[in-house]
Write an enzyme that holds these catalytic residues in place. Structure first.
Site, PDB file in Angstrom:
ATOM      1  N   LYS A   1      15.106   3.077  -3.803  1.00 55.18           N
ATOM      2  CA  LYS A   1      15.157   1.741  -3.200  1.00 55.18           C
ATOM      3  C   LYS A   1      16.599   1.388  -2.831  1.00 55.18           C
ATOM      4  CE  LYS A   1      13.381  -2.952  -4.175  1.00 55.18           C
ATOM      5  NZ  LYS A   1      12.589  -3.787  -5.111  1.00 55.18           N
TER       6      LYS A   1
ATOM      7  N   SER B   1       8.697  -6.475  -3.176  1.00 56.18           N
ATOM      8  CA  SER B   1       9.793  -6.109  -2.312  1.00 56.18           C
ATOM      9  C   SER B   1      10.014  -4.593  -2.176  1.00 56.18           C
ATOM     10  CB  SER B   1      11.092  -6.737  -2.822  1.00 56.18           C
ATOM     11  OG  SER B   1      11.443  -6.199  -4.083  1.00 56.18           O
TER      12      SER B   1
ATOM     13  N   SER C   1       7.473  -6.648  -7.872  1.00 56.75           N
ATOM     14  CA  SER C   1       7.901  -5.835  -6.726  1.00 56.75           C
ATOM     15  C   SER C   1       7.631  -4.341  -6.806  1.00 56.75           C
ATOM     16  CB  SER C   1       9.390  -6.048  -6.467  1.00 56.75           C
ATOM     17  OG  SER C   1       9.548  -7.234  -5.750  1.00 56.75           O
TER      18      SER C   1
END
Ligand code: GLN
Length: 489
Positions: free
Chosen positions: A81, A156, A180
């Site tokens: 990420k 997210s 997330s």
């Protein structure tokens, strides 16, 4: 091997590399080709580290040639990420303010994955500073759901979920402050686990809300989630909140057997807020557990309704403090037109942060300001305590709590961006886990009539990830639920 490599599990890839049936270089090349093929449609990757990945793979192959033992993730392709600090590439948090930021160090999870002989293919997309539920808040690009390219991948960690779902990597690391990891995993049909707060070091994770953030894996199988957790968990002197517990082999929990396990169903999670199709899928999953010999018990979480309000006070308060450091002085973007220090702060932040991040900073500053602190922040901390107590009481009656991950399946782009509250509701079932510092997992439990994945969420007592993995693995093995490959395949 009948299935193409991009839909093999991390464990299968690792076994092939360890046995010499395949090289880490071949696995890396295969997945780089896969990215070239599907990422123009999915847009999960924000940076592809072709040369570095091939060099990492060559080093693993060299180790094998020397006869050295290979790590537990040998040759496994991994996506990271955008908020995990890496010396390679940039760590932008999908924000303009950190657009060209290069971290001087690798985060602890990155180091541990590298030491396990995993191969990093690059970085994957996310909502700016991990604030969002659809990845539409990324300033880099729009990531699409491999199950329906008109729909969001969740967020997210939307890039992490989409990349794993589309077979671009076998494992991706995401972060979860209020859902997330689990919510995008549910929306893209992957397995996603948020470990207990303190289980995984946060050193090298750009902070959003420090009392809630945890790093965890998104994978295609429960076993891969357990293998990754084995690698990334454990005490780290660089994160004082990391727990000092003896090493655990999470794969030992994968017995396929849930006899005697008590699974609690909270009445508060099965209301009208839950979409009917999602409800049916979750109930079918519970039936599998019942059939396999688990004991299903009703439980209650009376303060569940306050979770969203409490979360949006605490996470914004913490975010306003954490993001104060992005002021144009030390990191990333500095506005070129500023003529004084004050102007530099104002212009840099005004242009560097997107609208959702600004909204959170302002909300957080407000709830912490004198005169409002007691009414909002302090009150929220008290209610957080009550939410935690609800779970303590429920866990006297059960070992695992089960319910939906998200109230709705994935949705089309643009349908929720104008109404932040509606977007916040996407996390109604995942947020309490973070507030109560519990571990939570999401696993696929079916497809809706329109072909979108549904997720089953389970939670357990702090540091009882083993119970979650045990139940998740049993469902995966015994339910007959096989989402198969998404249409983008
Ligand atoms: N969607 C939630 C939010 O916007 C949770 C985000 C997260 O877990 N990082 O804050």
């Amino acid at each position: 091997m009948n299935t193409p490599w991009h839909y093999q599990s991390a464990r299968e890839i690792r076994d092939a590399v360890r046995s010499g049936a395949a090289s880490a270089t071949a696995m890396t090349e295969w997945h780089l080709d896969r990215i070239a093929e599907v990422d123009p449609l999915v847009d999960a990757f924000t940076q592809v580290w072709r040369d570095e990945a091939l060099a990492q793979a060559a080093a693993v192959d060299e180790k094998a040639r020397r006869g050295d033992a290979l790590g537990p993730l040998a040759g496994v392709p991994v996506g990271l990420k955008e908020l995990l600090c890496t010396r390679t590439g940039t760590t932008s948090c999908a924000s303009k303010i950190l657009k060209d930021f290069r971290s001087p160090y690798d985060g602890t999870v990155v180091k541990r994955m590298a030491a396990a002989d995993a191969v990093f293919l690059g970085k994957v997309n996310m909502d700016e500073f991990a604030m969002g539920s659809s990845t539409e808040r990324s300033t880099i690009k729009v990531t699409r759901n491999p199950w329906n390219l008109k729909c969001v991948p969740g967020g997210s960690s939307g890039g992490s979920a989409a990349a794993v779902s589309a077979g671009e990597c076998a494992i991706s690391l995401g972060s979860d402050t209020g859902g997330s990891i689990r919510q995008p995993a549910a929306m893209c049909g992957c397995v996603g686990i948020k470990p207990t707060y303190g289980r995984v070091s946060r050193y090298g994770l750009v902070a959003f809300a420090s009392s809630l953030d945890q790093i965890g894996p998104l994978t295609r199988t429960v076993e891969d989630a357990a293998l990754t957790l084995n690698v990334i968990c454990g005490r780290d002197p660089l994160d004082s909140t990391s727990a000092d517990l003896p090493a655990e082999d999470f794969t030992a929990a994968l017995t396929g057997d849930v006899r005697g396990l008590r699974i609690g169903l909270p009445a508060e999670y099965f209301t009208d807020a839950l979409n009917t199709e999602m409800r049916e899928k979750v109930e079918a999953a519970v039936d599998v557990f019942r059939r396999e010999g688990a004991e299903i018990v009703p439980v209650s979480l009376p303060h569940a309704n306050y979770a969203i309000a409490v979360y949006y006070i605490i996470c914004t308060a913490e975010a306003s403090a954490n993001l104060a450091r992005f002021d144009g002085v030390r990191y990333g973007f500095r506005h070129p037109a500023a003529k004084s220090v004050e102007e530099m702060y104002v212009l840099t932040k005004s242009e560097g942060f997107g609208p959702e991040v600004k909204r959170r900073i302002m909300l957080g500053t407000y709830v912490l300001s004198s005169g409002y602190y007691d009414a909002y922040y302090l009150k929220a901390q008290k209610v957080r305590r009550l939410i935690k107590r609800d779970f303590d009481e429920a866990f006297e009656k059960c070992d695992v709590i089960a319910g939906p991950t998200s109230p709705i399946p994935s949705f089309e782009f643009g349908t929720k961006t104008d109404n932040p509250l509606e977007m916040y509701l996407a996390d109604i079932y995942t947020i309490s886990t973070n507030l109560a510092t519990l571990p939570g997992i999401s696993i696929p439990c079916g497809l809706t009539a329109s072909g979108l994945p549904a997720g089953l969420q389970m939670m357990a007592r702090p540091f009882n990830e083993a119970a979650l993995l045990r139940a998740a693995h049993c469902h995966e093995q015994k339910s007959g639920v096989r989402l198969g490959e998404p249409p983008v395949a």
